[in-house]
Write a protein that holds these residues in place. Sequence first.
Motif, PDB file in Angstrom:
ATOM      1  N   GLY A 134       0.800  -1.214   0.000  1.00  0.00           N
ATOM      2  CA  GLY A 134       0.000   0.000   0.000  1.00  0.00           C
ATOM      3  C   GLY A 134       0.835   1.268   0.000  1.00  0.00           C
ATOM      4  O   GLY A 134       0.303   2.356  -0.117  1.00  0.00           O
ATOM      5  N   TRP A 135       2.126   1.152   0.123  1.00  0.00           N
ATOM      6  CA  TRP A 135       2.997   2.324   0.148  1.00  0.00           C
ATOM      7  C   TRP A 135       3.737   2.418  -1.170  1.00  0.00           C
ATOM      8  O   TRP A 135       4.494   1.513  -1.548  1.00  0.00           O
ATOM      9  CB  TRP A 135       3.995   2.226   1.291  1.00  0.00           C
ATOM     10  CG  TRP A 135       4.871   3.433   1.386  1.00  0.00           C
ATOM     11  CD1 TRP A 135       4.516   4.647   1.827  1.00  0.00           C
ATOM     12  CD2 TRP A 135       6.245   3.516   1.017  1.00  0.00           C
ATOM     13  NE1 TRP A 135       5.575   5.517   1.776  1.00  0.00           N
ATOM     14  CE2 TRP A 135       6.667   4.844   1.268  1.00  0.00           C
ATOM     15  CE3 TRP A 135       7.167   2.631   0.492  1.00  0.00           C
ATOM     16  CZ2 TRP A 135       7.943   5.292   1.019  1.00  0.00           C
ATOM     17  CZ3 TRP A 135       8.445   3.072   0.249  1.00  0.00           C
ATOM     18  CH2 TRP A 135       8.819   4.401   0.511  1.00  0.00           C
ATOM     19  N   ASN A 136       3.536   3.506  -1.881  1.00  0.00           N
ATOM     20  CA  ASN A 136       4.191   3.721  -3.162  1.00  0.00           C
ATOM     21  C   ASN A 136       4.976   5.022  -3.073  1.00  0.00           C
ATOM     22  O   ASN A 136       4.386   6.098  -2.993  1.00  0.00           O
ATOM     23  CB  ASN A 136       3.148   3.802  -4.285  1.00  0.00           C
ATOM     24  CG  ASN A 136       3.806   3.866  -5.649  1.00  0.00           C
ATOM     25  OD1 ASN A 136       5.023   3.897  -5.779  1.00  0.00           O
ATOM     26  ND2 ASN A 136       2.980   3.879  -6.684  1.00  0.00           N
ATOM     27  N   PRO A 137       6.309   4.963  -3.093  1.00  0.00           N
ATOM     28  CA  PRO A 137       7.085   6.201  -2.968  1.00  0.00           C
ATOM     29  C   PRO A 137       6.892   7.150  -4.138  1.00  0.00           C
ATOM     30  O   PRO A 137       7.090   8.345  -3.994  1.00  0.00           O
ATOM     31  CB  PRO A 137       8.525   5.708  -2.877  1.00  0.00           C
ATOM     32  CG  PRO A 137       8.517   4.359  -3.486  1.00  0.00           C
ATOM     33  CD  PRO A 137       7.159   3.785  -3.228  1.00  0.00           C
ATOM     34  N   TRP A 138       6.482   6.656  -5.285  1.00  0.00           N
ATOM     35  CA  TRP A 138       6.292   7.518  -6.446  1.00  0.00           C
ATOM     36  C   TRP A 138       4.996   8.310  -6.345  1.00  0.00           C
ATOM     37  O   TRP A 138       4.821   9.314  -7.025  1.00  0.00           O
ATOM     38  CB  TRP A 138       6.311   6.696  -7.735  1.00  0.00           C
ATOM     39  CG  TRP A 138       7.605   5.983  -7.894  1.00  0.00           C
ATOM     40  CD1 TRP A 138       7.814   4.651  -7.757  1.00  0.00           C
ATOM     41  CD2 TRP A 138       8.867   6.556  -8.152  1.00  0.00           C
ATOM     42  NE1 TRP A 138       9.129   4.356  -7.926  1.00  0.00           N
ATOM     43  CE2 TRP A 138       9.817   5.506  -8.173  1.00  0.00           C
ATOM     44  CE3 TRP A 138       9.328   7.846  -8.366  1.00  0.00           C
ATOM     45  CZ2 TRP A 138      11.154   5.715  -8.398  1.00  0.00           C
ATOM     46  CZ3 TRP A 138      10.670   8.046  -8.603  1.00  0.00           C
ATOM     47  CH2 TRP A 138      11.566   6.985  -8.614  1.00  0.00           C
ATOM     48  N   GLU A 139       4.085   7.886  -5.492  1.00  0.00           N
ATOM     49  CA  GLU A 139       2.826   8.594  -5.306  1.00  0.00           C
ATOM     50  C   GLU A 139       2.815   9.430  -4.024  1.00  0.00           C
ATOM     51  O   GLU A 139       1.810  10.041  -3.692  1.00  0.00           O
ATOM     52  CB  GLU A 139       1.658   7.593  -5.257  1.00  0.00           C
ATOM     53  CG  GLU A 139       1.427   6.851  -6.537  1.00  0.00           C
ATOM     54  CD  GLU A 139       0.916   7.759  -7.651  1.00  0.00           C
ATOM     55  OE1 GLU A 139       0.178   8.715  -7.339  1.00  0.00           O
ATOM     56  OE2 GLU A 139       1.283   7.515  -8.810  1.00  0.00           O
ATOM     57  N   LEU A 140       3.909   9.441  -3.293  1.00  0.00           N
ATOM     58  CA  LEU A 140       3.943  10.076  -1.980  1.00  0.00           C
ATOM     59  C   LEU A 140       3.809  11.594  -2.068  1.00  0.00           C
ATOM     60  O   LEU A 140       3.124  12.206  -1.263  1.00  0.00           O
ATOM     61  CB  LEU A 140       5.245   9.699  -1.264  1.00  0.00           C
ATOM     62  CG  LEU A 140       5.365  10.094   0.183  1.00  0.00           C
ATOM     63  CD1 LEU A 140       4.276   9.438   0.996  1.00  0.00           C
ATOM     64  CD2 LEU A 140       6.714   9.697   0.737  1.00  0.00           C
ATOM     65  N   PHE A 141       4.450  12.225  -3.026  1.00  0.00           N
ATOM     66  CA  PHE A 141       4.457  13.677  -3.112  1.00  0.00           C
ATOM     67  C   PHE A 141       3.665  14.196  -4.301  1.00  0.00           C
ATOM     68  O   PHE A 141       3.976  15.227  -4.858  1.00  0.00           O
ATOM     69  CB  PHE A 141       5.895  14.193  -3.169  1.00  0.00           C
ATOM     70  CG  PHE A 141       6.670  13.900  -1.933  1.00  0.00           C
ATOM     71  CD1 PHE A 141       6.401  14.571  -0.761  1.00  0.00           C
ATOM     72  CD2 PHE A 141       7.639  12.922  -1.917  1.00  0.00           C
ATOM     73  CE1 PHE A 141       7.095  14.295   0.389  1.00  0.00           C
ATOM     74  CE2 PHE A 141       8.349  12.643  -0.773  1.00  0.00           C
ATOM     75  CZ  PHE A 141       8.077  13.326   0.388  1.00  0.00           C
ATOM     76  N   ARG A 142       2.640  13.508  -4.678  1.00  0.00           N
ATOM     77  CA  ARG A 142       1.787  13.958  -5.780  1.00  0.00           C
ATOM     78  C   ARG A 142       0.776  14.972  -5.245  1.00  0.00           C
ATOM     79  O   ARG A 142       0.203  14.785  -4.188  1.00  0.00           O
ATOM     80  CB  ARG A 142       1.050  12.781  -6.416  1.00  0.00           C
ATOM     81  CG  ARG A 142       1.929  11.707  -6.953  1.00  0.00           C
ATOM     82  CD  ARG A 142       2.506  12.105  -8.270  1.00  0.00           C
ATOM     83  NE  ARG A 142       3.256  10.971  -8.806  1.00  0.00           N
ATOM     84  CZ  ARG A 142       4.184  11.075  -9.697  1.00  0.00           C
ATOM     85  NH1 ARG A 142       4.499  12.251 -10.168  1.00  0.00           N
ATOM     86  NH2 ARG A 142       4.815  10.037 -10.137  1.00  0.00           N
ATOM     87  N   GLU A 143       0.556  16.027  -6.022  1.00  0.00           N
ATOM     88  CA  GLU A 143      -0.415  17.042  -5.630  1.00  0.00           C
ATOM     89  C   GLU A 143      -1.786  16.670  -6.179  1.00  0.00           C
ATOM     90  O   GLU A 143      -1.894  16.110  -7.275  1.00  0.00           O
ATOM     91  CB  GLU A 143      -0.013  18.427  -6.158  1.00  0.00           C
ATOM     92  CG  GLU A 143       1.181  19.030  -5.464  1.00  0.00           C
ATOM     93  CD  GLU A 143       2.501  18.547  -6.029  1.00  0.00           C
ATOM     94  OE1 GLU A 143       2.477  17.861  -7.076  1.00  0.00           O
ATOM     95  OE2 GLU A 143       3.534  18.839  -5.437  1.00  0.00           O
ATOM     96  N   SER A 144      -2.792  17.034  -5.436  1.00  0.00           N
ATOM     97  CA  SER A 144      -4.157  16.791  -5.896  1.00  0.00           C
ATOM     98  C   SER A 144      -4.493  17.816  -6.981  1.00  0.00           C
ATOM     99  O   SER A 144      -3.816  18.841  -7.121  1.00  0.00           O
ATOM    100  CB  SER A 144      -5.126  16.910  -4.726  1.00  0.00           C
ATOM    101  OG  SER A 144      -5.166  18.237  -4.270  1.00  0.00           O
ATOM    102  N   PRO A 145      -5.552  17.575  -7.742  1.00  0.00           N
ATOM    103  CA  PRO A 145      -5.931  18.556  -8.783  1.00  0.00           C
ATOM    104  C   PRO A 145      -6.253  19.934  -8.210  1.00  0.00           C
ATOM    105  O   PRO A 145      -5.970  20.951  -8.841  1.00  0.00           O
ATOM    106  CB  PRO A 145      -7.163  17.917  -9.429  1.00  0.00           C
ATOM    107  CG  PRO A 145      -7.023  16.455  -9.167  1.00  0.00           C
ATOM    108  CD  PRO A 145      -6.318  16.336  -7.864  1.00  0.00           C
ATOM    109  N   GLU A 146      -6.827  19.989  -6.993  1.00  0.00           N
ATOM    110  CA  GLU A 146      -7.116  21.290  -6.376  1.00  0.00           C
ATOM    111  C   GLU A 146      -5.827  22.046  -6.062  1.00  0.00           C
ATOM    112  O   GLU A 146      -5.728  23.252  -6.284  1.00  0.00           O
ATOM    113  CB  GLU A 146      -7.929  21.100  -5.091  1.00  0.00           C
ATOM    114  CG  GLU A 146      -9.309  20.521  -5.301  1.00  0.00           C
ATOM    115  CD  GLU A 146      -9.302  19.003  -5.356  1.00  0.00           C
ATOM    116  OE1 GLU A 146      -8.321  18.378  -4.893  1.00  0.00           O
ATOM    117  OE2 GLU A 146     -10.254  18.441  -5.894  1.00  0.00           O
TER     118      GLU A 146
END
Length: 125
Positions: free
Chosen positions: A7-19
Amino acid sequence: MASKDSGWNPWELFRESPEELKIIEKRKAMRTTARAEWLKKRTNPYSSGSGYIFDPAVQRHMSARMARYHLFKPHSTITMFKGFMLYVFPLGLLCYGMNRSLKNHYRRVDSGEIPADKEKFRFMW
């Protein structure tokens, strides 16, 4: 051993939301327009040539900083507390520690634990 799907993906850790991306783009546009306006005023050949661009926000900030000294009213309780904590308490603590150390040393000398010729403060008086 850890499972493959933790459940932990380092590539998705610092992704910004669309807002958040919309807010970032809005701030970038505001910075760009402010910079363009500043460059337009700075490079205007028909200006007075003083080189100073008046900014009301900076003027408000500087005025508030200067008014801070005119509107300052010292309170006696805070002043006394700070004076006590900065001057009286440290000096009292130092005097207490030195008095306790000297009493302990002279008690050891009087009991014979430290010989009189090896006394630390022999030539002090």
